[in-house]
Design an enzyme around this catalytic site. Structure first.
Site, PDB file in Angstrom:
ATOM      1  N   CYS A 206       0.826  -1.206   0.000  1.00  0.00           N
ATOM      2  CA  CYS A 206       0.000   0.000   0.000  1.00  0.00           C
ATOM      3  C   CYS A 206       0.862   1.258   0.000  1.00  0.00           C
ATOM      4  CB  CYS A 206      -0.917  -0.010   1.214  1.00  0.00           C
ATOM      5  SG  CYS A 206      -1.903   1.478   1.329  1.00  0.00           S
TER       6      CYS A 206
ATOM      7  N   CYS B 133      -0.477   4.084   2.175  1.00  0.00           N
ATOM      8  CA  CYS B 133      -0.262   3.970   3.622  1.00  0.00           C
ATOM      9  C   CYS B 133       1.198   4.230   3.980  1.00  0.00           C
ATOM     10  CB  CYS B 133      -0.601   2.570   4.116  1.00  0.00           C
ATOM     11  SG  CYS B 133      -2.018   1.831   3.361  1.00  0.00           S
ATOM     12  N   ASP B 134       2.104   3.715   3.160  1.00  0.00           N
ATOM     13  CA  ASP B 134       3.503   3.671   3.580  1.00  0.00           C
ATOM     14  C   ASP B 134       4.434   4.607   2.811  1.00  0.00           C
ATOM     15  OD1 ASP B 134       2.669   1.672   5.295  1.00  0.00           O
ATOM     16  OD2 ASP B 134       3.058   0.091   3.832  1.00  0.00           O
TER      17      ASP B 134
END
Ligand code: NAP
Length: 328
Positions: free
Chosen positions: A134, A137-138
């Site tokens: 992701c 997200c990261d």
């Protein structure tokens, strides 16, 4: 506790919430099992630019908050738990969580799909230490780092473009020389100075003791293995349907997607499916939401039909397995 609903919905992506909104507005009692990670895949996405009505775009998590609020507004009960078992054999269906048992006249399965893994020897060990599925997200953790994105679909292109906000260099590694992604996204990625492509190559392992330090790549034409020093590896190689609970229970296709039998109804009468869990092809927020609406309308009509048949009985169909034919 033992609760009874007209409709139980499994899943809290666009399909689940839209189904909940429709059935709640039809004045049916409805519980939505959101799962411990509510909101589905859109919680992991950035800007959604193609959901109708949001002409300037909307962030994935914000869209999900709104869809959740919309379902709740009409009286859907939201249960932030996973369903861990289902029993569709009796007239009243049973759904179990860790703590409770719920009974339902109908069930809509909208459990979606999850990211695929490459299955590399060191992939899971370095998950969260440079390996990710992701970018949204990261990505933030990879400022001024070099990263690879594996895959040749829309997700790979989107994630690569997104990662250019942070990373110094983004390399897309794809196993073929042509792309599944839409030409407009491929073109956008090609034209971006922060993105380069390595094609006809596969990642065969991730290197690093505590954190990712690089990857091994094999050229699929020559067989040559080379090492690429990177600090981040983002996998964007597609998804698999979340249907483990339904194996041996419902008719699934060879990839595990639910096979609808009649419109959104599955091989068990009274059990319906909506969204990515039954859709290996479109997999869009809007198509999932529309599927949710379709399933809800099918549920309402099916329940009405059951009422009519109760007054004027015909052979029982609830819980019976129907012969499946693939819809064209
Ligand atoms: P996808 O279209 O299935 O693409 C997966 C990619 O990963 C393919 O290029 C595939 O290679 C590659 N791949 C699969 N398994 C692999 C393996 N073991 N090793 C190496 N490569 C592997 O998945 P997606 O990109 O996640 O897209 C899914 C759906 O969502 C699509 O319908 C897409 O259009 C949609 N989507 C749309 C948008 C948008 O409209 N903005 C954004 C994201 C996703 P091959 O091509 O060789 O099979």
């Amino acid at each position: 506790m033992n609760k009874q609903y007209d409709v139980v919905i499994l899943g809290s992506g666009p399909a689940g919430y839209m189904a909940a909104t429709y059935v709640a507005r039809a004045r049916l009692s409805v519980a939505v099992f959101q799962g411990y990670q509510a909101g589905g895949q859109l919680m992991l996405s950035t800007e959604i630019e193609n959901f109708p009505g949001f002409d300037t775009g909307i962030l994935g998590p914000e869209l999900m908050e709104r869809l959740e609020a919309q379902a709740e507004r009409f009286g859907a009960e939201l249960i932030p738990q996973d369903a861990i078992a289902v029993d569709f054999r009796s007239r009243t269906f049973v759904v179990q969580t860790d703590t409770d048992e719920y009974h339902a006249r109908t069930v809509i399965i909208a459990t979606g799909a999850s990211a695929r893994w490459l299955g590399l020897p060191n992939e899971q060990r370095l998950l969260g230490r440079g390996v990710s599925v992701c970018a949204t997200c990261d990505g933030f953790f990879f400022r001024e780092k070099d990263v690879v994105v594996v895959g040749g679909g829309d997700t790979a292109m989107e994630e690569a473009l997104f990662l250019t906000r942070y990373a110094r260099q983004v390399t897309i590694v794809h196993r073929r020389s042509t792309f599944r992604a839409s030409p407009i996204l491929v073109e956008k990625a090609r034209q971006h100075p922060g993105i380069r492509f390595i094609v006809e190559s596969e990642v065969i392992d991730v290197l690093g003791d505590d954190v990712v330090e690089g990857i091994y790549i094999r050229n699929m034409q020559t067989g040559t293995v080379s090492q690429l020093p990177v600090q981040g590896v983002f996998l964007a190689i597609g998804h698999h349907p979340n249907t483990d609970l339904f194996r041996g229970v419902l008719q699934l296709d060879e990839e595990g997607y639910i096979l609808p039998v009649e419109r959104t109804m599955t091989s068990i009468a009274g059990v319906f499916a909506a969204g990515d869990v039954a859709d290996p092809y479109y997999r869009q927020a809007i198509t999932a939401a529309a599927d949710g609406a379709r399933a809800a309308m099918d549920v309402r009509r099916w329940l009405e039909q059951q009422q009519i048949e109760k007054r004027d009985p015909v052979p029982e169909t609830v819980g019976s397995v129907i012969e499946v034919t693939r819809m064209p």
